[in-house]
Write a protein that holds these residues in place. Sequence first.
Motif, PDB file in Angstrom:
ATOM      1  N   ASN A 132      16.368 -11.500   2.174  1.00 37.32           N
ATOM      2  CA  ASN A 132      17.356 -11.225   3.222  1.00 37.32           C
ATOM      3  C   ASN A 132      16.615 -10.418   4.294  1.00 37.32           C
ATOM      4  N   ASP A 133      16.331 -11.032   5.468  1.00 33.64           N
ATOM      5  CA  ASP A 133      15.353 -10.442   6.375  1.00 33.64           C
ATOM      6  C   ASP A 133      15.975  -9.829   7.624  1.00 33.64           C
ATOM      7  N   PHE A 134      15.227  -8.846   8.179  1.00 34.07           N
ATOM      8  CA  PHE A 134      15.733  -8.012   9.257  1.00 34.07           C
ATOM      9  C   PHE A 134      14.662  -7.775  10.312  1.00 34.07           C
ATOM     10  N   VAL A 135      15.097  -7.674  11.548  1.00 36.87           N
ATOM     11  CA  VAL A 135      14.296  -7.113  12.627  1.00 36.87           C
ATOM     12  C   VAL A 135      14.854  -5.719  12.886  1.00 36.87           C
ATOM     13  N   VAL A 136      14.013  -4.701  12.704  1.00 37.06           N
ATOM     14  CA  VAL A 136      14.451  -3.310  12.838  1.00 37.06           C
ATOM     15  C   VAL A 136      13.920  -2.749  14.150  1.00 37.06           C
ATOM     16  N   LEU A 137      14.832  -2.243  14.984  1.00 40.69           N
ATOM     17  CA  LEU A 137      14.495  -1.583  16.239  1.00 40.69           C
ATOM     18  C   LEU A 137      14.848  -0.105  16.121  1.00 40.69           C
ATOM     19  N   ASP A 138      13.932   0.764  16.541  1.00 35.17           N
ATOM     20  CA  ASP A 138      14.138   2.202  16.405  1.00 35.17           C
ATOM     21  C   ASP A 138      14.412   2.813  17.776  1.00 35.17           C
ATOM     22  N   ALA A 139      15.682   3.175  18.012  1.00 36.39           N
ATOM     23  CA  ALA A 139      16.083   3.779  19.283  1.00 36.39           C
ATOM     24  C   ALA A 139      16.162   5.301  19.191  1.00 36.39           C
ATOM     25  N   ARG A 140      15.615   5.883  18.119  1.00 33.95           N
ATOM     26  CA  ARG A 140      15.655   7.338  17.992  1.00 33.95           C
ATOM     27  C   ARG A 140      14.647   8.015  18.916  1.00 33.95           C
ATOM     28  N   ASN A 141      13.618   7.298  19.300  1.00 33.79           N
ATOM     29  CA  ASN A 141      12.604   7.837  20.192  1.00 33.79           C
ATOM     30  C   ASN A 141      12.991   7.529  21.639  1.00 33.79           C
ATOM     31  N   PRO A 142      13.268   8.536  22.460  1.00 34.24           N
ATOM     32  CA  PRO A 142      13.704   8.268  23.836  1.00 34.24           C
ATOM     33  C   PRO A 142      12.658   7.532  24.670  1.00 34.24           C
ATOM     34  N   ALA A 143      11.391   7.552  24.223  1.00 34.21           N
ATOM     35  CA  ALA A 143      10.364   6.829  24.962  1.00 34.21           C
ATOM     36  C   ALA A 143      10.450   5.326  24.735  1.00 34.21           C
ATOM     37  N   GLN A 144      11.174   4.927  23.707  1.00 35.97           N
ATOM     38  CA  GLN A 144      11.370   3.497  23.427  1.00 35.97           C
ATOM     39  C   GLN A 144      12.587   3.041  24.222  1.00 35.97           C
ATOM     40  N   GLU A 180      29.872  -3.836   9.359  1.00 37.88           N
ATOM     41  CA  GLU A 180      29.990  -2.466   8.895  1.00 37.88           C
ATOM     42  C   GLU A 180      28.854  -2.012   7.979  1.00 37.88           C
ATOM     43  N   ALA A 181      28.371  -2.896   7.111  1.00 32.57           N
ATOM     44  CA  ALA A 181      27.434  -2.460   6.081  1.00 32.57           C
ATOM     45  C   ALA A 181      26.521  -3.598   5.673  1.00 32.57           C
ATOM     46  N   CYS A 182      25.348  -3.239   5.159  1.00 28.76           N
ATOM     47  CA  CYS A 182      24.406  -4.205   4.597  1.00 28.76           C
ATOM     48  C   CYS A 182      23.546  -3.460   3.587  1.00 28.76           C
ATOM     49  N   GLY A 183      23.716  -3.783   2.314  1.00 31.13           N
ATOM     50  CA  GLY A 183      22.988  -3.072   1.270  1.00 31.13           C
ATOM     51  C   GLY A 183      21.492  -3.307   1.332  1.00 31.13           C
ATOM     52  N   ASN A 184      21.071  -4.554   1.557  1.00 22.15           N
ATOM     53  CA  ASN A 184      19.636  -4.833   1.629  1.00 22.15           C
ATOM     54  C   ASN A 184      18.995  -4.135   2.821  1.00 22.15           C
ATOM     55  N   ALA A 185      19.684  -4.102   3.961  1.00 19.62           N
ATOM     56  CA  ALA A 185      19.154  -3.409   5.134  1.00 19.62           C
ATOM     57  C   ALA A 185      19.063  -1.910   4.885  1.00 19.62           C
ATOM     58  N   THR A 186      20.011  -1.360   4.137  1.00 18.49           N
ATOM     59  CA  THR A 186      19.961   0.063   3.820  1.00 18.49           C
ATOM     60  C   THR A 186      18.725   0.383   3.002  1.00 18.49           C
ATOM     61  N   ARG A 187      18.389  -0.495   2.050  1.00 18.13           N
ATOM     62  CA  ARG A 187      17.153  -0.288   1.291  1.00 18.13           C
ATOM     63  C   ARG A 187      15.934  -0.402   2.209  1.00 18.13           C
ATOM     64  N   ALA A 188      15.965  -1.370   3.128  1.00 19.24           N
ATOM     65  CA  ALA A 188      14.830  -1.572   4.021  1.00 19.24           C
ATOM     66  C   ALA A 188      14.584  -0.349   4.899  1.00 19.24           C
ATOM     67  N   VAL A 189      15.635   0.172   5.516  1.00 16.78           N
ATOM     68  CA  VAL A 189      15.430   1.326   6.394  1.00 16.78           C
ATOM     69  C   VAL A 189      15.129   2.579   5.574  1.00 16.78           C
ATOM     70  N   GLY A 190      15.600   2.620   4.318  1.00 18.47           N
ATOM     71  CA  GLY A 190      15.216   3.712   3.433  1.00 18.47           C
ATOM     72  C   GLY A 190      13.720   3.696   3.165  1.00 18.47           C
ATOM     73  N   LEU A 191      13.166   2.499   2.949  1.00 22.73           N
ATOM     74  CA  LEU A 191      11.720   2.362   2.778  1.00 22.73           C
ATOM     75  C   LEU A 191      10.988   2.764   4.051  1.00 22.73           C
ATOM     76  N   LEU A 192      11.492   2.325   5.195  1.00 25.26           N
ATOM     77  CA  LEU A 192      10.863   2.634   6.472  1.00 25.26           C
ATOM     78  C   LEU A 192      10.873   4.136   6.734  1.00 25.26           C
TER      79      LEU A 192
END
Length: 278
Positions: free
Chosen positions: A13-25, A74-86
């Motif tokens: 179950n695959d994801f593209v993860v974008l990180d908007a926590r960095n204001p420079a991004q 609202e939710a995605c269990g596999n994505a939660t594991r993925a971002v936990g790893l990240l």
Amino acid sequence: MRIDFTKMHGLGNDFVVLDARNPAQALPAMDAALASALANRRTGIGCDQLILLEPSELGDFRMRIFNADGSEVEACGNATRAVGLLHGAPARIETLGGLLSATPSDTGIAVEMGQPRFDWDAIPLAYAMDTHTMPLAWEDLTNPVGVNVGNPHAIFFVPDPYAVDMERLGPLIETDPVFPERINVNVAAVTARDAITLRVWERGVGLTLACGTGACATAVGAMKRGLVDRKVTVTLPGGALVIEWREDDGIVMTGPATESFRGSFDPADYGFAAGSPD
């Protein structure tokens, strides 16, 4: 300006993860059009879900989830594991489905998925009915369990999940008016007191190799009917997840997550303009 992304998956179950926590991004405003453009497997990066990480006042960060069709869920269990790893450390993650926690370990990522809801209006359904054995049928798929584990699921217990024509029946059930917010469709076979085989038609995505919330919902539905014990292995086409429904009513899902590769894209290639750093 190019935007960095990380491609990840949980059991396929695959994801593209974008990180908007960095204001420079300087990310463009995320909407259904951009999410579906990036998710397209022919003309975009390709994924089941696009994941957007943002700052949060409630947790370590906020996770927004966009299905391949652009709908935000609202939710995605596999994505939660993925971002936990990240993230690489225990984290509290704000989602539309509630606050989740993810803890990396030697056996994978353990995610506290919260408590299941069984009330008809919490799933939600169009009208009141018993969600333990819903009086509904689509051909040979009858009397599903209804449960919300951050997003809505209907679970059908069948002799052989692979004998079900999910490509035809999945979209019919997903969009039936009885489910005003659509529904994730699960077909499952109980093979032992601690084992379930599962296939999932995911709303806004289609057939998927794995669905973490589907595994949780199916396990809890089987437990609710007394078909299995309180800890089970759920085997999906992409691999296995361990689901435990604790006595305090919380669900814990444990399984792997994998980083596939990293890259970048220019929003202008998709007809969108990047935002401006603060």
